[in-house]
Design an enzyme around this catalytic site. Structure first.
Site, PDB file in Angstrom:
ATOM      1  N   ASN A  37      -2.869  37.221 -39.523  1.00 51.59           N
ATOM      2  CA  ASN A  37      -2.369  36.617 -38.332  1.00 51.59           C
ATOM      3  C   ASN A  37      -2.446  37.360 -37.164  1.00 51.59           C
ATOM      4  O   ASN A  37      -1.817  38.463 -37.187  1.00 51.59           O
ATOM      5  CB  ASN A  37      -1.036  36.135 -38.536  1.00 51.59           C
ATOM      6  CG  ASN A  37      -1.071  34.865 -37.418  1.00 51.59           C
ATOM      7  OD1 ASN A  37      -1.785  34.447 -36.789  1.00 51.59           O
ATOM      8  ND2 ASN A  37       0.271  34.153 -37.286  1.00 51.59           N
ATOM      9  N   HIS A 122      11.325  24.845 -44.222  1.00 56.20           N
ATOM     10  CA  HIS A 122      11.805  25.356 -42.911  1.00 56.20           C
ATOM     11  C   HIS A 122      12.185  24.344 -42.191  1.00 56.20           C
ATOM     12  O   HIS A 122      11.579  23.274 -41.541  1.00 56.20           O
ATOM     13  CB  HIS A 122      10.672  25.845 -42.131  1.00 56.20           C
ATOM     14  CG  HIS A 122      10.134  27.051 -42.578  1.00 56.20           C
ATOM     15  ND1 HIS A 122       9.766  28.111 -41.940  1.00 56.20           N
ATOM     16  CD2 HIS A 122      10.023  27.687 -44.001  1.00 56.20           C
ATOM     17  CE1 HIS A 122       9.232  29.374 -42.777  1.00 56.20           C
ATOM     18  NE2 HIS A 122       9.553  29.131 -43.618  1.00 56.20           N
ATOM     19  N   TYR A 159      13.529  33.192 -32.607  1.00 55.42           N
ATOM     20  CA  TYR A 159      12.363  33.115 -33.551  1.00 55.42           C
ATOM     21  C   TYR A 159      12.755  32.000 -34.751  1.00 55.42           C
ATOM     22  O   TYR A 159      13.723  31.655 -35.029  1.00 55.42           O
ATOM     23  CB  TYR A 159      12.589  34.377 -34.634  1.00 55.42           C
ATOM     24  CG  TYR A 159      11.612  34.433 -35.851  1.00 55.42           C
ATOM     25  CD1 TYR A 159      12.458  33.911 -36.997  1.00 55.42           C
ATOM     26  CD2 TYR A 159      10.184  34.135 -35.799  1.00 55.42           C
ATOM     27  CE1 TYR A 159      11.474  33.489 -38.206  1.00 55.42           C
ATOM     28  CE2 TYR A 159       9.526  33.836 -36.873  1.00 55.42           C
ATOM     29  CZ  TYR A 159      10.170  33.571 -38.168  1.00 55.42           C
ATOM     30  OH  TYR A 159       9.494  33.106 -39.154  1.00 55.42           O
ATOM     31  N   ASP A 210      16.236  33.854 -41.890  1.00 54.71           N
ATOM     32  CA  ASP A 210      15.020  34.925 -41.561  1.00 54.71           C
ATOM     33  C   ASP A 210      15.673  35.757 -40.264  1.00 54.71           C
ATOM     34  O   ASP A 210      15.667  35.221 -39.138  1.00 54.71           O
ATOM     35  CB  ASP A 210      13.909  34.444 -41.242  1.00 54.71           C
ATOM     36  CG  ASP A 210      12.732  35.381 -41.315  1.00 54.71           C
ATOM     37  OD1 ASP A 210      11.511  35.386 -41.551  1.00 54.71           O
ATOM     38  OD2 ASP A 210      13.264  36.859 -41.183  1.00 54.71           O
ATOM     39  N   HIS A 212      14.348  38.322 -39.207  1.00 56.15           N
ATOM     40  CA  HIS A 212      12.969  38.914 -38.677  1.00 56.15           C
ATOM     41  C   HIS A 212      12.754  39.896 -37.936  1.00 56.15           C
ATOM     42  O   HIS A 212      12.469  40.325 -36.850  1.00 56.15           O
ATOM     43  CB  HIS A 212      12.510  37.693 -37.793  1.00 56.15           C
ATOM     44  CG  HIS A 212      11.009  37.396 -37.810  1.00 56.15           C
ATOM     45  ND1 HIS A 212      10.012  37.944 -36.770  1.00 56.15           N
ATOM     46  CD2 HIS A 212      10.190  36.553 -38.719  1.00 56.15           C
ATOM     47  CE1 HIS A 212       8.767  37.644 -37.239  1.00 56.15           C
ATOM     48  NE2 HIS A 212       8.850  36.633 -38.058  1.00 56.15           N
ATOM     49  N   ARG A 283       9.164  39.903 -51.254  1.00 54.15           N
ATOM     50  CA  ARG A 283       8.170  38.867 -50.453  1.00 54.15           C
ATOM     51  C   ARG A 283       6.858  39.236 -50.461  1.00 54.15           C
ATOM     52  O   ARG A 283       6.098  38.558 -49.751  1.00 54.15           O
ATOM     53  CB  ARG A 283       8.836  38.368 -49.275  1.00 54.15           C
ATOM     54  CG  ARG A 283      10.308  38.042 -49.110  1.00 54.15           C
ATOM     55  CD  ARG A 283      10.774  36.979 -48.318  1.00 54.15           C
ATOM     56  NE  ARG A 283       9.927  36.500 -47.202  1.00 54.15           N
ATOM     57  CZ  ARG A 283       9.447  35.342 -47.323  1.00 54.15           C
ATOM     58  NH1 ARG A 283       9.255  34.652 -48.164  1.00 54.15           N
ATOM     59  NH2 ARG A 283       8.968  34.814 -46.005  1.00 54.15           N
TER      60      ARG A 283
END
Ligand code: KDG
Ligand code: MG
Length: 402
Positions: A37, A122, A159, A210, A212, A283
């Site tokens: 990404n 999510h 986020y 998360d 992040h 992960r």
């Protein structure tokens, strides 16, 4: 069985994906996800200019040898671009081998260790009450595990919060969107979110969060302790993980489980974390950590230290990664959970697949290979659209971790 062609297909059905298609002289082909990404073209060029030409004529059955050839042969080992390229080759070759054997990939790996794959969805909202409602909606869809992210008063672009009800897509502009991060506001806010979620939805639903990469180790320790009354399934990426030893500090202070590794591309990124049991879920993914071949090694090492898998599964990983990951998830003995952010219908039309969702679980299906294909005609209708991930600055303007 010789490799005849290795082609890179770049498409953007709502977001960019890079796919590698390897065709053999026996008519069997396989595909791998090469999407990184915000840096898609780097991997496309790495494959087209440096890898595809040296694959032609090689024996497609020699998956391990080709992995070693590309890893050691690069000289400049590791890194997200190199390892995403190797991951795509590896995934395509496992797809070919399973198709040639006439079996779904999970059977080739060693057969099913479970009947279905637990996933988490999510849920996010502009504020606590909107997030509480969204978690309730995901529960009504059958999810047993749900990640909760919320807007934070005074924090622009917190986020994990989608704009409107659209799928959460962070790579939103050709130049990085600048967001602001306020650790104090977040540390005061996050425990309240989970207190309210437990009050509204009870003690059973598995709740994930998360962070992040936004905190320092001692701040992450503080937040982990504050989360303890609400029993999170995990807190993810609490602090950047280049310094694996930093997690000793977090571990000393809290029993909130830790998940880490979506940005990892090598077993060396997590060796200390695993051997010292500094985390609870790894992960690393098929798409960025060296494909099935290296992900199996990581999972086996993790299993020695009671660490379970929790593969990354955001929408910037294509359905090819989701399909391959589900076969891995069905087989891997120390499975934990699989992230599942649904792709759009536009994306699913480009990547027809055999996996399916039912009552909070996914199954990869029984099609030979990993069960995902690419419709090249449809893919050609969606030209590349340059996009970058956001950046984050602190309120004083210092660059921070997005
Ligand atoms: O899905 C997650 O846990 C993420 O952290 C999503 C990442 O921000 C995303 O994959 C970056 O491209
Ligand atoms: Mg994450």
């Amino acid at each position: 069985m010789k490799i005849k062609t290795a082609r890179v297909i770049v498409t953007c059905p709502g977001r960019n994906f890079v796919t590698l298609k390897i065709e053999t002289d026996e008519g069997v082909y396989g595909i791998g996800d090469a999407t990184l990404n915000g840096r898609e073209k780097a991997v496309a060029s790495y494959l087209e200019d440096h890898v595809a030409p040296i694959l032609i004529g090689r024996d497609a059955r020699r998956i391990e040898d080709i992995w070693q050839f590309l890893y050691r042969g690069a000289y400049w080992r590791r890194g997200p671009v190199t390892m995403t390229a190797i991951s795509a080759v590896d995934t395509a070759l496992w797809d070919i081998k399973a198709k040639a054997a006439g079996m779904p990939l999970y059977q080739l790996l060693g057969g099913a260790s479970r009947d279905r794959v637990l996933v988490y969805g999510h849920a996010n909202g502009a504020d606590i009450e909107a997030t509480v409602d969204e978690v309730g909606r995901y529960m009504s869809l059958g999810y047993k595990a749900i990640r909760a992210q919320s807007g934070i008063p005074g924090v622009k672009g917190a986020y994990g919060v989608a704009r409107g009800k659209m799928y959460y897509e962070p790579a939103d502009a050709a130049a990085p969107t600048e967001t602001v991060w306020d650790t104090t506001a977040y540390l005061n806010f996050a425990p309240k979110l989970f207190e309210r979620l437990r009050e509204a939805h009870g003690p059973v639903i598995e709740l994930l969060h998360d962070i992040h990469h936004r905190l320092t180790p001692i701040e992450a320790a503080r937040l982990g302790k504050a989360f303890e009354p609400f029993r999170l399934f995990w807190m993810e990426d609490p602090t950047p993980a280049e310094n694996q030893e930093a997690f000793r500090l977090i571990r000393q202070h809290t029993v909130t489980p830790i998940a880490l590794g979506e940005v990892f591309n090598s077993i060396h990124d997590c060796r200390t974390l695993l051997e010292e049991q500094l985390i609870d879920y790894i992960r690393a993914t098929v798409a960025h950590a060296g494909g099935i071949t290296q992900l199996r090694r990581i999972a086996d090492l993790a299993g020695l230290y009671h660490v379970r898998t929790g593969c990354h599964g955001a929408t910037d990983l294509s359905p090819v990664t989701m399909g391959a990951a589900l076969h891995f998830d069905l087989w891997v003995p120390n499975f934990g959970i699989q992230e599942y952010m649904m792709h759009t219908e536009e994306t699913d039309a480009v990547f027809p697949h055999a996996y399916s969702f039912d009552d909070g679980y996914l199954h990869p299906g029984e099609a030979p290979g990993h069960g995902v294909d690419i419709d090249e005609k449809r893919a050609a209708k969606h030209p590349y659209d340059p996009k970058q991930l956001p950046v984050a600055r602190l309120t004083d303007g210092s660059m921070w971790n997005w």
